[in-house]
Design an enzyme around this catalytic site. Structure first.
Site, mmCIF file in Angstrom:
data_model
loop_
_atom_site.group_PDB
_atom_site.id
_atom_site.type_symbol
_atom_site.label_atom_id
_atom_site.label_comp_id
_atom_site.label_asym_id
_atom_site.label_seq_id
_atom_site.Cartn_x
_atom_site.Cartn_y
_atom_site.Cartn_z
ATOM 1 N N GLY A 80 -5.970 2.035 -5.097
ATOM 2 C CA GLY A 80 -7.150 2.326 -4.298
ATOM 3 C C GLY A 80 -8.399 2.701 -5.067
ATOM 4 O O GLY A 80 -9.372 3.149 -4.464
ATOM 5 N N TRP A 82 -10.684 0.768 -6.582
ATOM 6 C CA TRP A 82 -11.828 -0.056 -6.164
ATOM 7 C C TRP A 82 -12.290 0.354 -4.764
ATOM 8 O O TRP A 82 -13.491 0.421 -4.492
ATOM 9 C CB TRP A 82 -11.430 -1.537 -6.156
ATOM 10 C CG TRP A 82 -11.469 -2.191 -7.495
ATOM 11 C CD1 TRP A 82 -11.276 -1.595 -8.709
ATOM 12 C CD2 TRP A 82 -11.701 -3.576 -7.755
ATOM 13 N NE1 TRP A 82 -11.367 -2.532 -9.706
ATOM 14 C CE2 TRP A 82 -11.624 -3.745 -9.156
ATOM 15 C CE3 TRP A 82 -11.948 -4.681 -6.944
ATOM 16 C CZ2 TRP A 82 -11.800 -5.004 -9.769
ATOM 17 C CZ3 TRP A 82 -12.118 -5.917 -7.544
ATOM 18 C CH2 TRP A 82 -12.054 -6.081 -8.942
ATOM 19 N N ASP A 99 -2.685 -4.692 0.202
ATOM 20 C CA ASP A 99 -1.828 -4.854 -0.970
ATOM 21 C C ASP A 99 -0.380 -4.865 -0.529
ATOM 22 O O ASP A 99 -0.019 -4.203 0.451
ATOM 23 C CB ASP A 99 -2.048 -3.735 -1.986
ATOM 24 C CG ASP A 99 -1.669 -4.170 -3.411
ATOM 25 O OD1 ASP A 99 -0.525 -4.633 -3.613
ATOM 26 O OD2 ASP A 99 -2.518 -4.056 -4.313
ATOM 27 N N ASP A 115 1.858 -8.620 2.214
ATOM 28 C CA ASP A 115 1.668 -9.669 1.224
ATOM 29 C C ASP A 115 0.497 -10.553 1.659
ATOM 30 O O ASP A 115 0.489 -11.087 2.776
ATOM 31 C CB ASP A 115 2.950 -10.493 1.105
ATOM 32 C CG ASP A 115 2.909 -11.508 -0.029
ATOM 33 O OD1 ASP A 115 1.825 -11.734 -0.600
ATOM 34 O OD2 ASP A 115 3.976 -12.068 -0.338
ATOM 35 N N ASP A 139 -8.678 -8.087 -6.886
ATOM 36 C CA ASP A 139 -8.146 -7.658 -8.181
ATOM 37 C C ASP A 139 -6.664 -7.997 -8.241
ATOM 38 O O ASP A 139 -5.907 -7.395 -9.001
ATOM 39 C CB ASP A 139 -8.359 -6.143 -8.357
ATOM 40 C CG ASP A 139 -8.262 -5.709 -9.818
ATOM 41 O OD1 ASP A 139 -8.606 -6.520 -10.699
ATOM 42 O OD2 ASP A 139 -7.850 -4.566 -10.081
ATOM 43 N N LYS A 179 -10.595 -11.468 -10.097
ATOM 44 C CA LYS A 179 -10.096 -11.361 -11.462
ATOM 45 C C LYS A 179 -9.517 -12.682 -11.926
ATOM 46 O O LYS A 179 -8.746 -13.324 -11.204
ATOM 47 C CB LYS A 179 -9.034 -10.264 -11.562
ATOM 48 C CG LYS A 179 -8.401 -10.161 -12.953
ATOM 49 C CD LYS A 179 -7.818 -8.801 -13.239
ATOM 50 C CE LYS A 179 -6.634 -8.469 -12.379
ATOM 51 N NZ LYS A 179 -6.093 -7.127 -12.688
#
EC number: 2.1.1.166
Length: 231
Positions: A80, A82, A99, A115, A139, A179
């Protein structure tokens, strides 16, 4: 977290960790690096859930994507860090964090523990957002294998899926940040981003460890998904 984000002041003497009987050498090196990382210490001091908070803050210092954002999606959000920065810098925004890993609840944030690749994930995210997003953050990263080419392909696959989702939910002018690994974004994916967005740039924030292959692509000025015939 203020602009110019990052730890300040002198670092103390380096901490050395002896390998315990039940701890592998690699785990010992990881622990030693954590104990000597100024960003880890600063994150703990400021109450951030991870040192990654500094990465997104530094990227925002440079690109300013949180400014004016009303709806934000944070993919691969756990634990958490970000999301905390998103709450600070866009306090009135609707923020949805997702997440597959456990993530504690956070005030002002809808946390979806699931997911992203699940069939119903995109619709649940859209429902929680309640409208078009101004910012999609990702990310996400798959477990690494240690094989550079395999790891690169895996993370680029996640980036492709995240981009497809961003194309569905972003409002005109919105931003997508994802990312990737060193070597940047694959040609086909980069070309698609350039069709969808006004500007596409790569950046490595100071908080990213120098020995890390991670890199971030920031695509801003969303102008809509391209027609399939134009690709």
């Amino acid at each position: 977290m203020s602009r110019g984000s990052g730890p300040s002041g002198r670092r103390g003497p380096a901490v050395r960790v002896k390998t315990a009987r039940k701890r592998s050498h690699s785990s010992t090196l990881w622990l030693q690096r954590q104990l000597n990382d100024p960003y880890v210490a600063e994150a703990k001091r400021l109450g951030y859930r991870s040192r990654a908070a500094f990465k997104i803050a530094q990227l925002d210092d440079k690109f300013g994507f949180f400014k004016g954002a009303k709806r934000i999606v944070d993919l691969g959000a756990a634990p958490g860090g970000w999301t905390q920065v998103a709450v600070e810098r866009a306090p009135n925004a609707t923020i949805v964090a997702l997440d597959i890993l456990p993530m504690d609840e956070m005030g002002g944030v809808t946390v979806l523990h699931m997911d992203f690749l699940a069939e119903d994930a995109p619709e649940r995210l859209k429902t929680a957002l309640g409208g078009k997003a101004d910012l999609v953050l990702s990310d996400m990263a798959p477990p690494t294998t240690g094989h550079t080419k395999t790891d690169h392909l895996r993370i680029m696959g996640l980036c492709e899926i995240a981009l497809a989702f961003a194309e569905e939910v972003l409002a005109p002018g919105g931003t997508f940040l994802c990312k990737v690994f060193q070597g940047g974004t694959e040609g086909a994916l980069l070309n698609r981003m350039k069709l969808c967005f006004a500007t596409v740039k790569h950046a490595k924030p100071p908080a990213s460890r120098s020995d890390s292959a991670e890199l971030y692509v920031i695509a801003s000025g969303f102008r809509g998904a391209p027609d399939e015939d134009t690709e």
